[in-house]
Design a protein around this motif. Sequence first.
Motif, PDB file in Angstrom:
ATOM      1  N   GLY A 278       0.840  -1.188   0.000  1.00  0.00           N
ATOM      2  CA  GLY A 278       0.000   0.000   0.000  1.00  0.00           C
ATOM      3  C   GLY A 278       0.879   1.245   0.000  1.00  0.00           C
ATOM      4  O   GLY A 278       2.113   1.164   0.130  1.00  0.00           O
ATOM      5  N   LEU A 279       0.261   2.397  -0.125  1.00  0.00           N
ATOM      6  CA  LEU A 279       1.007   3.649  -0.228  1.00  0.00           C
ATOM      7  C   LEU A 279       1.859   3.910   1.007  1.00  0.00           C
ATOM      8  O   LEU A 279       3.028   4.292   0.890  1.00  0.00           O
ATOM      9  N   ALA A 280       1.310   3.674   2.190  1.00  0.00           N
ATOM     10  CA  ALA A 280       2.082   3.916   3.417  1.00  0.00           C
ATOM     11  C   ALA A 280       3.309   3.004   3.469  1.00  0.00           C
ATOM     12  O   ALA A 280       4.416   3.454   3.776  1.00  0.00           O
ATOM     13  N   ARG A 281       3.123   1.737   3.143  1.00  0.00           N
ATOM     14  CA  ARG A 281       4.246   0.787   3.142  1.00  0.00           C
ATOM     15  C   ARG A 281       5.255   1.161   2.051  1.00  0.00           C
ATOM     16  O   ARG A 281       6.463   1.080   2.261  1.00  0.00           O
ATOM     17  N   LEU A 282       4.774   1.591   0.901  1.00  0.00           N
ATOM     18  CA  LEU A 282       5.665   1.996  -0.187  1.00  0.00           C
ATOM     19  C   LEU A 282       6.519   3.190   0.236  1.00  0.00           C
ATOM     20  O   LEU A 282       7.713   3.250  -0.056  1.00  0.00           O
ATOM     21  N   ARG A 283       5.904   4.130   0.952  1.00  0.00           N
ATOM     22  CA  ARG A 283       6.674   5.282   1.454  1.00  0.00           C
ATOM     23  C   ARG A 283       7.720   4.837   2.469  1.00  0.00           C
ATOM     24  O   ARG A 283       8.839   5.362   2.490  1.00  0.00           O
ATOM     25  N   ASP A 284       7.376   3.867   3.302  1.00  0.00           N
ATOM     26  CA  ASP A 284       8.343   3.341   4.267  1.00  0.00           C
ATOM     27  C   ASP A 284       9.517   2.681   3.546  1.00  0.00           C
ATOM     28  O   ASP A 284      10.683   2.887   3.909  1.00  0.00           O
ATOM     29  N   ILE A 285       9.208   1.892   2.541  1.00  0.00           N
ATOM     30  CA  ILE A 285      10.259   1.230   1.760  1.00  0.00           C
ATOM     31  C   ILE A 285      11.139   2.286   1.099  1.00  0.00           C
ATOM     32  O   ILE A 285      12.372   2.194   1.127  1.00  0.00           O
ATOM     33  N   ALA A 286      10.523   3.288   0.501  1.00  0.00           N
ATOM     34  CA  ALA A 286      11.278   4.348  -0.177  1.00  0.00           C
ATOM     35  C   ALA A 286      12.222   5.048   0.794  1.00  0.00           C
ATOM     36  O   ALA A 286      13.385   5.317   0.459  1.00  0.00           O
ATOM     37  N   ALA A 287      11.745   5.346   1.994  1.00  0.00           N
ATOM     38  CA  ALA A 287      12.590   6.025   2.985  1.00  0.00           C
ATOM     39  C   ALA A 287      13.804   5.175   3.346  1.00  0.00           C
ATOM     40  O   ALA A 287      14.929   5.689   3.421  1.00  0.00           O
ATOM     41  N   ILE A 288      13.598   3.890   3.543  1.00  0.00           N
ATOM     42  CA  ILE A 288      14.700   2.983   3.869  1.00  0.00           C
ATOM     43  C   ILE A 288      15.704   2.941   2.724  1.00  0.00           C
ATOM     44  O   ILE A 288      16.916   2.882   2.942  1.00  0.00           O
ATOM     45  N   LEU A 289      15.193   3.004   1.491  1.00  0.00           N
ATOM     46  CA  LEU A 289      16.051   2.893   0.304  1.00  0.00           C
ATOM     47  C   LEU A 289      16.527   4.249  -0.217  1.00  0.00           C
ATOM     48  O   LEU A 289      17.083   4.336  -1.311  1.00  0.00           O
ATOM     49  N   HIS A 290      16.309   5.299   0.567  1.00  0.00           N
ATOM     50  CA  HIS A 290      16.801   6.647   0.235  1.00  0.00           C
ATOM     51  C   HIS A 290      16.289   7.133  -1.119  1.00  0.00           C
ATOM     52  O   HIS A 290      17.046   7.669  -1.936  1.00  0.00           O
ATOM     53  N   THR A 291      15.008   6.947  -1.346  1.00  0.00           N
ATOM     54  CA  THR A 291      14.395   7.401  -2.588  1.00  0.00           C
ATOM     55  C   THR A 291      12.972   7.856  -2.264  1.00  0.00           C
ATOM     56  O   THR A 291      12.652   8.093  -1.116  1.00  0.00           O
ATOM     57  N   THR A 292      12.143   7.989  -3.272  1.00  0.00           N
ATOM     58  CA  THR A 292      10.757   8.400  -3.053  1.00  0.00           C
ATOM     59  C   THR A 292       9.813   7.317  -3.553  1.00  0.00           C
ATOM     60  O   THR A 292      10.181   6.508  -4.419  1.00  0.00           O
ATOM     61  N   ALA A 293       8.591   7.344  -3.038  1.00  0.00           N
ATOM     62  CA  ALA A 293       7.579   6.403  -3.522  1.00  0.00           C
ATOM     63  C   ALA A 293       7.331   6.641  -5.010  1.00  0.00           C
ATOM     64  O   ALA A 293       7.131   5.696  -5.775  1.00  0.00           O
ATOM     65  N   GLU A 294       7.355   7.914  -5.410  1.00  0.00           N
ATOM     66  CA  GLU A 294       7.140   8.252  -6.820  1.00  0.00           C
ATOM     67  C   GLU A 294       8.193   7.595  -7.714  1.00  0.00           C
ATOM     68  O   GLU A 294       7.884   7.083  -8.785  1.00  0.00           O
ATOM     69  N   ALA A 295       9.437   7.611  -7.255  1.00  0.00           N
ATOM     70  CA  ALA A 295      10.512   6.990  -8.044  1.00  0.00           C
ATOM     71  C   ALA A 295      10.313   5.483  -8.146  1.00  0.00           C
ATOM     72  O   ALA A 295      10.589   4.884  -9.184  1.00  0.00           O
ATOM     73  N   LEU A 296       9.807   4.879  -7.076  1.00  0.00           N
ATOM     74  CA  LEU A 296       9.615   3.429  -7.098  1.00  0.00           C
ATOM     75  C   LEU A 296       8.484   3.006  -8.024  1.00  0.00           C
ATOM     76  O   LEU A 296       8.501   1.901  -8.549  1.00  0.00           O
ATOM     77  N   VAL A 297       7.490   3.870  -8.226  1.00  0.00           N
ATOM     78  CA  VAL A 297       6.394   3.497  -9.110  1.00  0.00           C
ATOM     79  C   VAL A 297       6.618   3.987 -10.539  1.00  0.00           C
ATOM     80  O   VAL A 297       5.869   3.633 -11.438  1.00  0.00           O
ATOM     81  N   ALA A 298       7.653   4.785 -10.758  1.00  0.00           N
ATOM     82  CA  ALA A 298       7.960   5.268 -12.109  1.00  0.00           C
ATOM     83  C   ALA A 298       8.381   4.095 -12.984  1.00  0.00           C
ATOM     84  O   ALA A 298       8.848   3.067 -12.495  1.00  0.00           O
ATOM     85  N   ARG A 299       8.216   4.263 -14.276  1.00  0.00           N
ATOM     86  CA  ARG A 299       8.613   3.190 -15.202  1.00  0.00           C
ATOM     87  C   ARG A 299      10.103   2.917 -15.122  1.00  0.00           C
ATOM     88  O   ARG A 299      10.548   1.797 -15.265  1.00  0.00           O
ATOM     89  N   GLN A 300      10.897   3.969 -14.954  1.00  0.00           N
ATOM     90  CA  GLN A 300      12.338   3.796 -14.844  1.00  0.00           C
ATOM     91  C   GLN A 300      12.825   4.509 -13.601  1.00  0.00           C
ATOM     92  O   GLN A 300      12.406   5.615 -13.314  1.00  0.00           O
ATOM     93  N   MET A 301      13.715   3.854 -12.879  1.00  0.00           N
ATOM     94  CA  MET A 301      14.304   4.483 -11.703  1.00  0.00           C
ATOM     95  C   MET A 301      15.233   5.600 -12.156  1.00  0.00           C
ATOM     96  O   MET A 301      15.860   5.485 -13.212  1.00  0.00           O
ATOM     97  N   PRO A 302      15.342   6.657 -11.371  1.00  0.00           N
ATOM     98  CA  PRO A 302      16.336   7.673 -11.693  1.00  0.00           C
ATOM     99  C   PRO A 302      17.725   7.040 -11.727  1.00  0.00           C
ATOM    100  O   PRO A 302      17.978   6.065 -11.022  1.00  0.00           O
ATOM    101  N   ALA A 303      18.600   7.587 -12.549  1.00  0.00           N
ATOM    102  CA  ALA A 303      19.942   7.026 -12.686  1.00  0.00           C
ATOM    103  C   ALA A 303      20.722   7.118 -11.379  1.00  0.00           C
ATOM    104  O   ALA A 303      21.586   6.302 -11.119  1.00  0.00           O
TER     105      ALA A 303
END
Length: 98
Positions: A43-68
């Motif tokens: 879910g969105l809350a869990r995705l945000r938690d994952i993003a924080a741990i991985l030093h990125t954003t939820a938006e980046a994780l759902v994008a078609r391509q990860m930022p370089a």
Amino acid sequence: MSVAQNIRAAREYHNYTQRYVAARLGISTTAYSKIERGASMPGLARLRDIAAILHTTAEALVARQMPAVPLAEALQTLAEEVRLLRQTIHDKLGPLPQ
């Protein structure tokens, strides 16, 4: 790339184990593995938690391509470019107002 693939790529970029990320999330390694395999969609809350741990954003994780580069690196690069631009302007026009 899928959300699952983006999550895995970000985790591997930081050399984190699934066990480490799962522990930070407070879930089992099996549950986290299902997220990375795409068998379970967080879910969105869990995705945000994952993003924080991985030093990125939820938006980046759902994008078609990860930022370089990770967001922190991109911000650091941008700050350096702004500093260099300010120095160039200072050299040509004098001090900038604060």
